[in-house]
Design a protein around this motif. Sequence first.
Motif, PDB file in Angstrom:
ATOM      1  N   ARG A   1       0.838  -1.216   0.000  1.00  0.00           N
ATOM      2  CA  ARG A   1       0.000   0.000   0.000  1.00  0.00           C
ATOM      3  C   ARG A   1       0.860   1.248   0.000  1.00  0.00           C
ATOM      4  NH1 ARG A   1      -5.222   0.264   3.794  1.00  0.00           N
ATOM      5  NH2 ARG A   1      -5.095   2.342   2.938  1.00  0.00           N
ATOM      6  N   ALA A   2       1.882   1.250   0.824  1.00  0.00           N
ATOM      7  CA  ALA A   2       2.749   2.423   0.946  1.00  0.00           C
ATOM      8  C   ALA A   2       3.491   2.721  -0.356  1.00  0.00           C
ATOM      9  CB  ALA A   2       3.746   2.225   2.082  1.00  0.00           C
ATOM     10  N   SER A   3       3.756   1.677  -1.144  1.00  0.00           N
ATOM     11  CA  SER A   3       4.534   1.858  -2.378  1.00  0.00           C
ATOM     12  C   SER A   3       3.713   1.697  -3.657  1.00  0.00           C
ATOM     13  CB  SER A   3       5.700   0.863  -2.390  1.00  0.00           C
ATOM     14  OG  SER A   3       6.571   1.120  -1.305  1.00  0.00           O
ATOM     15  N   GLY A   4       2.401   1.449  -3.537  1.00  0.00           N
ATOM     16  CA  GLY A   4       1.532   1.399  -4.707  1.00  0.00           C
ATOM     17  C   GLY A   4       1.624   0.144  -5.553  1.00  0.00           C
ATOM     18  N   PHE A   5       1.828  -1.011  -4.925  1.00  0.00           N
ATOM     19  CA  PHE A   5       1.902  -2.256  -5.693  1.00  0.00           C
ATOM     20  C   PHE A   5       1.194  -3.388  -4.970  1.00  0.00           C
ATOM     21  CE2 PHE A   5       5.575  -2.701  -2.885  1.00  0.00           C
ATOM     22  CZ  PHE A   5       5.522  -4.031  -2.517  1.00  0.00           C
ATOM     23  N   MET A   6       0.985  -4.482  -5.699  1.00  0.00           N
ATOM     24  CA  MET A   6       0.510  -5.731  -5.117  1.00  0.00           C
ATOM     25  C   MET A   6       1.432  -6.841  -5.589  1.00  0.00           C
ATOM     26  SD  MET A   6      -2.852  -6.878  -7.353  1.00  0.00           S
ATOM     27  CE  MET A   6      -3.060  -8.373  -6.393  1.00  0.00           C
ATOM     28  N   GLN A   7       1.478  -7.882  -4.807  1.00  0.00           N
ATOM     29  CA  GLN A   7       2.303  -9.050  -5.099  1.00  0.00           C
ATOM     30  C   GLN A   7       1.564 -10.234  -4.491  1.00  0.00           C
ATOM     31  OE1 GLN A   7       6.504  -8.265  -4.279  1.00  0.00           O
ATOM     32  NE2 GLN A   7       6.523 -10.142  -3.078  1.00  0.00           N
ATOM     33  N   VAL A   8       1.496 -11.348  -5.193  1.00  0.00           N
ATOM     34  CA  VAL A   8       0.784 -12.518  -4.680  1.00  0.00           C
ATOM     35  C   VAL A   8       1.604 -13.788  -4.889  1.00  0.00           C
ATOM     36  CG1 VAL A   8      -1.528 -11.541  -4.999  1.00  0.00           C
ATOM     37  CG2 VAL A   8      -0.492 -12.865  -6.839  1.00  0.00           C
ATOM     38  N   CYS A   9       1.246 -14.829  -4.160  1.00  0.00           N
ATOM     39  CA  CYS A   9       1.793 -16.170  -4.369  1.00  0.00           C
ATOM     40  C   CYS A   9       3.321 -16.186  -4.391  1.00  0.00           C
ATOM     41  CB  CYS A   9       1.215 -16.775  -5.644  1.00  0.00           C
ATOM     42  SG  CYS A   9      -0.583 -16.809  -5.677  1.00  0.00           S
TER      43      CYS A   9
ATOM     44  N   LEU B   1      -5.330 -12.397  12.876  1.00  0.00           N
ATOM     45  CA  LEU B   1      -5.816 -11.080  12.447  1.00  0.00           C
ATOM     46  C   LEU B   1      -7.095 -11.219  11.622  1.00  0.00           C
ATOM     47  CD1 LEU B   1      -5.329  -7.999  12.320  1.00  0.00           C
ATOM     48  CD2 LEU B   1      -4.038  -8.432  10.203  1.00  0.00           C
ATOM     49  N   LYS B   2      -7.111 -12.073  10.623  1.00  0.00           N
ATOM     50  CA  LYS B   2      -8.284 -12.384   9.798  1.00  0.00           C
ATOM     51  C   LYS B   2      -9.060 -11.132   9.389  1.00  0.00           C
ATOM     52  CE  LYS B   2      -8.747 -16.939  11.836  1.00  0.00           C
ATOM     53  NZ  LYS B   2      -9.538 -17.842  12.647  1.00  0.00           N
ATOM     54  N   SER B   3      -8.376 -10.235   8.680  1.00  0.00           N
ATOM     55  CA  SER B   3      -8.970  -8.952   8.307  1.00  0.00           C
ATOM     56  C   SER B   3      -8.711  -8.609   6.847  1.00  0.00           C
ATOM     57  CB  SER B   3      -8.386  -7.830   9.173  1.00  0.00           C
ATOM     58  OG  SER B   3      -8.773  -7.975  10.514  1.00  0.00           O
ATOM     59  N   PHE B   4      -9.611  -7.787   6.300  1.00  0.00           N
ATOM     60  CA  PHE B   4      -9.380  -7.177   4.997  1.00  0.00           C
ATOM     61  C   PHE B   4      -8.469  -5.985   5.274  1.00  0.00           C
ATOM     62  CE2 PHE B   4     -13.639  -9.094   4.650  1.00  0.00           C
ATOM     63  CZ  PHE B   4     -13.328 -10.051   3.694  1.00  0.00           C
ATOM     64  N   THR B   5      -7.347  -5.917   4.563  1.00  0.00           N
ATOM     65  CA  THR B   5      -6.327  -4.929   4.916  1.00  0.00           C
ATOM     66  C   THR B   5      -6.046  -3.892   3.837  1.00  0.00           C
ATOM     67  OG1 THR B   5      -4.686  -6.600   4.320  1.00  0.00           O
ATOM     68  CG2 THR B   5      -5.179  -6.326   6.664  1.00  0.00           C
ATOM     69  N   ALA B   6      -6.550  -4.076   2.630  1.00  0.00           N
ATOM     70  CA  ALA B   6      -6.362  -3.081   1.570  1.00  0.00           C
ATOM     71  C   ALA B   6      -7.389  -3.327   0.477  1.00  0.00           C
ATOM     72  CB  ALA B   6      -4.952  -3.165   0.989  1.00  0.00           C
ATOM     73  N   ILE B   7      -7.737  -2.248  -0.224  1.00  0.00           N
ATOM     74  CA  ILE B   7      -8.675  -2.339  -1.344  1.00  0.00           C
ATOM     75  C   ILE B   7      -8.289  -1.270  -2.353  1.00  0.00           C
ATOM     76  CG2 ILE B   7     -10.389  -0.842  -0.212  1.00  0.00           C
ATOM     77  CD1 ILE B   7     -12.565  -2.670  -1.533  1.00  0.00           C
ATOM     78  N   GLY B   8      -8.330  -1.639  -3.622  1.00  0.00           N
ATOM     79  CA  GLY B   8      -7.958  -0.672  -4.645  1.00  0.00           C
ATOM     80  C   GLY B   8      -8.277  -1.165  -6.038  1.00  0.00           C
ATOM     81  N   LYS B   9      -7.782  -0.425  -7.023  1.00  0.00           N
ATOM     82  CA  LYS B   9      -7.976  -0.732  -8.438  1.00  0.00           C
ATOM     83  C   LYS B   9      -6.610  -0.888  -9.094  1.00  0.00           C
ATOM     84  CE  LYS B   9     -12.497  -0.303  -8.818  1.00  0.00           C
ATOM     85  NZ  LYS B   9     -13.423  -1.076  -9.605  1.00  0.00           N
ATOM     86  N   VAL B  10      -6.486  -1.911  -9.919  1.00  0.00           N
ATOM     87  CA  VAL B  10      -5.230  -2.221 -10.589  1.00  0.00           C
ATOM     88  C   VAL B  10      -4.998  -1.228 -11.727  1.00  0.00           C
ATOM     89  CG1 VAL B  10      -3.978  -4.001 -11.888  1.00  0.00           C
ATOM     90  CG2 VAL B  10      -5.444  -4.636  -9.959  1.00  0.00           C
ATOM     91  N   ARG B  11      -3.781  -0.724 -11.807  1.00  0.00           N
ATOM     92  CA  ARG B  11      -3.398   0.212 -12.872  1.00  0.00           C
ATOM     93  C   ARG B  11      -3.115  -0.549 -14.170  1.00  0.00           C
ATOM     94  NH1 ARG B  11       1.285   3.409  -9.746  1.00  0.00           N
ATOM     95  NH2 ARG B  11       0.058   4.052  -7.939  1.00  0.00           N
ATOM     96  N   ALA B  12      -3.096   0.188 -15.260  1.00  0.00           N
ATOM     97  CA  ALA B  12      -2.721  -0.379 -16.552  1.00  0.00           C
ATOM     98  C   ALA B  12      -1.265  -0.836 -16.493  1.00  0.00           C
ATOM     99  CB  ALA B  12      -2.905   0.662 -17.661  1.00  0.00           C
TER     100      ALA B  12
ATOM    101  N   PHE C   1       7.362 -10.760  -8.952  1.00  0.00           N
ATOM    102  CA  PHE C   1       6.579  -9.990  -9.901  1.00  0.00           C
ATOM    103  C   PHE C   1       5.549  -9.172  -9.121  1.00  0.00           C
ATOM    104  CE2 PHE C   1       8.364 -13.024 -12.779  1.00  0.00           C
ATOM    105  CZ  PHE C   1       8.489 -12.315 -13.969  1.00  0.00           C
ATOM    106  N   ARG C   2       5.261  -7.984  -9.647  1.00  0.00           N
ATOM    107  CA  ARG C   2       4.310  -7.061  -9.011  1.00  0.00           C
ATOM    108  C   ARG C   2       3.398  -6.455 -10.058  1.00  0.00           C
ATOM    109  NH1 ARG C   2       8.221  -3.735  -4.757  1.00  0.00           N
ATOM    110  NH2 ARG C   2       8.475  -5.486  -3.333  1.00  0.00           N
ATOM    111  N   ARG C   3       2.288  -5.889  -9.566  1.00  0.00           N
ATOM    112  CA  ARG C   3       1.389  -5.048 -10.369  1.00  0.00           C
ATOM    113  C   ARG C   3       1.184  -3.762  -9.599  1.00  0.00           C
ATOM    114  NH1 ARG C   3      -2.243  -7.345 -14.411  1.00  0.00           N
ATOM    115  NH2 ARG C   3      -2.690  -5.158 -14.795  1.00  0.00           N
ATOM    116  N   ASP C   4       1.061  -2.659 -10.332  1.00  0.00           N
ATOM    117  CA  ASP C   4       0.803  -1.378  -9.686  1.00  0.00           C
ATOM    118  C   ASP C   4      -0.682  -1.232  -9.400  1.00  0.00           C
ATOM    119  OD1 ASP C   4       3.471  -0.599  -9.698  1.00  0.00           O
ATOM    120  OD2 ASP C   4       3.311   0.314 -11.679  1.00  0.00           O
ATOM    121  N   VAL C   5      -0.983  -0.654  -8.241  1.00  0.00           N
ATOM    122  CA  VAL C   5      -2.366  -0.519  -7.777  1.00  0.00           C
ATOM    123  C   VAL C   5      -2.575   0.878  -7.193  1.00  0.00           C
ATOM    124  CG1 VAL C   5      -4.099  -1.399  -6.142  1.00  0.00           C
ATOM    125  CG2 VAL C   5      -2.491  -2.985  -7.209  1.00  0.00           C
TER     126      VAL C   5
END
Length: 151
Positions: free
Chosen positions: A21-29, A60-71, A86-90
């Motif tokens: 969130r602080a850096s504007g990206f997501m990363q999974v798996c 914790l079991k919480s939703f911690t961020a929500i956003g829209k994926v950038r192009a 690998f990352r995607r910008d959000v």
Amino acid sequence: MNPGSGHWLAVASAEHVRRGRASGFMQVCHGKAGPLRRIGAGDGVVYYSPATVMGGKDGLKSFTAIGKVRAGEPYRFDGGGGFQPFRRDVDWATSRETPVAMLLGQLDFTAGRNWGYQLRLGLCPLSEHDFRLIAEAMEADFMEEGLRLSA
């Protein structure tokens, strides 16, 4: 190719989500590119964090961020020490972390007895209904970020 109208539930520790969130990206798996390629520009993404730190047992079991994926496509990031995830910008919406317990029984993805089982994959499709309920519970301010709630 995803037209950018999907909704996704990603899973990561709150510590990792907060860094993204602080850096504007997501990363999974653990940094794999494949799951990120399923996501399209404009798709909504919600992070669920089972614990505060990776492997933690604090529940914790919480939703911690929500956003829209950038192009743009997934890209490799040099994390140091040979780790190149690998990352995607959000564009992350201003929101508050929200326990999943507040929404149990209302969300499509928690309808089954073992709803958490699907989360082991790290990235799951999410219905628009669930995305909107979670956004409301998180008090997500998409307008502040210049984003629309749905594509």
